[in-house]
Enzyme design. Structure first.
Site, PDB file in Angstrom:
ATOM      1  N   SER A 373       6.252   0.649  -0.514  1.00 32.42           N
ATOM      2  CA  SER A 373       4.844   0.740  -0.163  1.00 32.42           C
ATOM      3  C   SER A 373       4.255   1.848  -1.013  1.00 32.42           C
ATOM      4  CB  SER A 373       4.683   1.067   1.320  1.00 32.42           C
ATOM      5  OG  SER A 373       3.344   1.405   1.576  1.00 32.42           O
ATOM      6  N   ARG A 374       3.270   1.518  -1.819  1.00 35.47           N
ATOM      7  CA  ARG A 374       2.714   2.538  -2.721  1.00 35.47           C
ATOM      8  C   ARG A 374       1.833   3.533  -1.984  1.00 35.47           C
ATOM      9  NH1 ARG A 374       1.568  -1.833  -7.347  1.00 35.47           N
ATOM     10  NH2 ARG A 374       3.734  -2.450  -7.504  1.00 35.47           N
TER      11      ARG A 374
END
Lengths: 510, 132
Positions: A373-374
């Site tokens: 998840s950025r």
């Protein structure tokens, strides 16, 4: 009777008596839901055009001599030579809260037999994504209720998180779990009467699926009481490719209404692989030049312009958000395919589901190494961040060590400890379908794992013990969880209460 | 019968050659073009001729208005309509007037791809759409 007469009279009074001007053309060819029309010299790109027998179409290809239109309805009555008229309108769909709890088709017409949709508002299907100025970085969590996701790949409101994996690996289940969890949180929040509570409304776009699957999803949502917060846009496999092409954009327009009115919404595109296939079909019939895997050149733009419409808006723009969970189906676990790599590069992270893990009974089959998840821990509450900080690293180390340990009979104490902890974490993350866990309970369970409460329990009993602890924390050991829910933090006093609650639970667990 | 881009382009350029200064089709020019085509015989001659005919017909619609009327007063309006259309067009226009009882009353004018309509049947259609 008189009301009908009044209605007719009113409509006649309001009827425009001005002369109408339309631009017309004639059908020259008609095949597979696409018509080539000659004439229509003043048609706009993406304009709705009217065919005989109340069939609508969209002008997609504006060529030198003809216009390529995709048809949105039953084309069996149409024939070559029929007249086509412009409408001067871009394709729009109804939007607003009236759509919640409803199942609609790709153009927003109800298909659930619950009557007409009482909404005067409509949004064009194709819209420009919010620019840089009205956006804000993602910092508010969107709880999926799935421990493996919320701890290792947290999702924030306004994020685009791809769910990717082979067929039958639980992609839709993750999306439906997330929707069910939103409904649970919404009900809890509304019950609390908190004026600052922001419910998350959901839109589920079912693309190219079997009608039986869509019916099963609706049933699951109804059984869990989530349907009142959900709109389902359905373009099943039997629908024409034009509807399958349009459905995600229609769903997105419905979600944008919530975002632009200062609310939070979640949209699931299930799945975009079939969307790309539908678009390829239309493009080939329209004789657009094809490229890799026969997809047209603008297949990246097809998805980028859709997913860019999901955003978190700043306070000046209403503080709304639209979170997107697109789904992509891979073939034999190959994430380097054309469409998967396109969508991976557009989204802010992905949850990769592995067939091997699924077959081993590890559900959800989230791959630790390939999922990311950025947004990261910015989309986690403080309490959760504190307990889940190291779990992804621990699990990744476990997977690597587990592979090597197969060849090694005599392991050192530290490696054994890591393997032992990893095996317990894997068991802890096992979770049944449609059974999301509240974030405060997840925090408490993770805290228990971090503080060695599960170390004395046999690995094969971990899942059972976690279930037992979840139940205990929802009934007798409520207090520390309530504190976490209210403050979002894990204070020292809360930790002490949690410790005594877990000690109590452990005494009762056998 | 399918045509190639080259054939379509040729038909279009032949149309341009057939036009007079006021943008109307010139019969003599068309005759000359046809004669030269028959002599030179380009590839796909039949297709080119078909496309050329199609282009001529379509171009004719741009200066040939078709007026359909319903009711008794319709025919009297034709001169007025022609006058108004000529005011708004750069080309001199022709007019064909047809009695169409389906319109009930009023008229419908088609010029090129544009249709202007103010008739009872059109209003009834609009009313029908508001109910369904």
């Amino acid at each position: 009777m008189s009301s009908i007469t009044d209605l007719i009279r009113k409509e006649i009074e309001n009827l425009s008596t001005d002369a109408t001007r339309t631009n017309v053309g004639t059908i020259t060819t008609l095949a597979d839901g696409v018509a080539k029309v000659e004439g229509l010299s003043k048609v706009m790109f993406n304009e709705m055009v009217e065919f005989p027998y109340n069939v609508l179409g969209i002008a997609l290809n504006l060529e030198e001599d003809s216009v390529g239109c995709v048809l949105l309805g039953d084309t069996s009555s149409l024939k070559e030579g029929d007249e086509v008229r412009t409408t001067g309108k871009l394709l729009s769909v109804p939007v607003g809260k009236a759509l919640l709890g409803r199942v609609v088709d790709a153009v927003g017409r109800p298909i659930d037999g619950k009557g007409t949709i009482d909404s005067d508002l409509s949004f064009p299907v194709e819209r420009i994504a919010p620019g840089i100025i009205p956006r804000k970085s993602v910092d508010q969590p969107l709880q999926t209720g799935i421990m493996a996701v919320d701890s290792m790949v947290p999702i924030g409101r306004g994020q685009r998180e791809l769910i990717i994996g082979d067929r039958s690996t639980g992609k839709t289940t993750i999306a439906i779990d997330t929707i069910i969890n939103q409904a649970k949180i919404n009900k809890q929040g509304e019950k609390s009467g908190d004026p600052d509570f922001r419910p998350v409304y959901c839109i589920y776009v079912a693309l190219g699926q079997k009608n039986s699957n869509v019916a099963r999803t609706i049933k699951a949502l109804e059984e869990k009481g989530a349907m009142e917060y959900v709109t389902i846009v359905s373009a099943p496999a039997a629908d024409n490719p034009a509807n399958q092409y349009l459905a995600p954009y229609s769903g997105c327009a419905m979600g944008e209404w919530f975002m632009e009115n200062g609310m939070d919404a979640l949209i699931v595109y299930d799945d975009l692989s079939k969307h790309a296939v539908a678009y390829r079909q239309i493009s080939l019939i329209l004789k657009r030049p094809s490229g890799r895997e026969a997809y047209p050149g603008d297949v990246f733009y097809l998805h980028s312009r859709l997913l860019e419409r999901s955003a978190r808006l700043n306070e000046d723009s209403g503080n709304g958000s639209l979170t997107a969970l697109p789904i992509i189906e891979t073939q034999m676990g190959d994430v380097s395919g054309y469409i998967p790599t396109n969508v991976i590069s557009i989204t802010d992270g992905q949850i990769f589901l592995e067939t091997d893990l699924f077959n081993k009974g590890i559900k959800p089959a989230v791959s630790v190494g390939l999922s990311v998840s950025r947004v990261g821990s910015a989309a986690q509450i403080k309490a959760y961040k504190k307990v889940a900080g190291k779990v992804k690293l621990e699990l990744a180390q476990f997977r690597e060590l587990a592979a090597f340990s197969q060849f090694e009979s005599d392991l050192d104490a530290s490696t054994k400890a890591r393997l032992d902890r990893g095996a317990r974490i894997v068991e802890m993350f096992k979770q049944g379908a449609y059974n999301p866990v509240p974030v405060e309970v997840q925090t408490a369970v993770m805290w228990g794992m971090q503080n060695d409460f599960f170390d004395s329990i046999a690995v094969e009993d971990i899942t059972r013990s976690v279930d037992s602890l979840k139940e205990y924390l929802s009934t007798q050991g409520k207090e520390p969880c309530e504190e976490i829910y209210n403050s979002g933090k894990l204070e020292e006093s809360t930790e002490q209460k949690l410790r005594s609650a877990l000690e109590d639970w452990k005494r009762t667990f056998s | 019968m399918s045509s190639t881009i080259k054939q379509r382009r040729l038909a279009k350029s032949l149309l341009q050659l057939s036009l007079s200064d006021d943008g109307r089709i010139e019969r003599d020019s068309v005759k000359e073009i046809l004669e030269s085509l028959l002599v030179s015989r380009p590839s796909g001659l039949v297709t080119v001729l078909r496309l050329f005919l199609h282009q001529i017909r379509r171009h004719e619609y741009t200066y040939h208005a078709r007026v359909e009327y319903g009711g008794k007063e319709g025919e009297k309006l034709s001169e007025k309509i022609l006058e108004k259309l000529n005011q708004n067009s750069s080309k001199a226009l022709d007019l064909t007037v047809i009695d169409n009882p389906k319109l009930i009353a009023g008229c419908k004018i088609r010029l090129g791809d544009d249709v202007y309509e103010n008739s009872i049947s059109d209003r009834l259609n609009k009313l029908q759409k508001t109910f369904f």
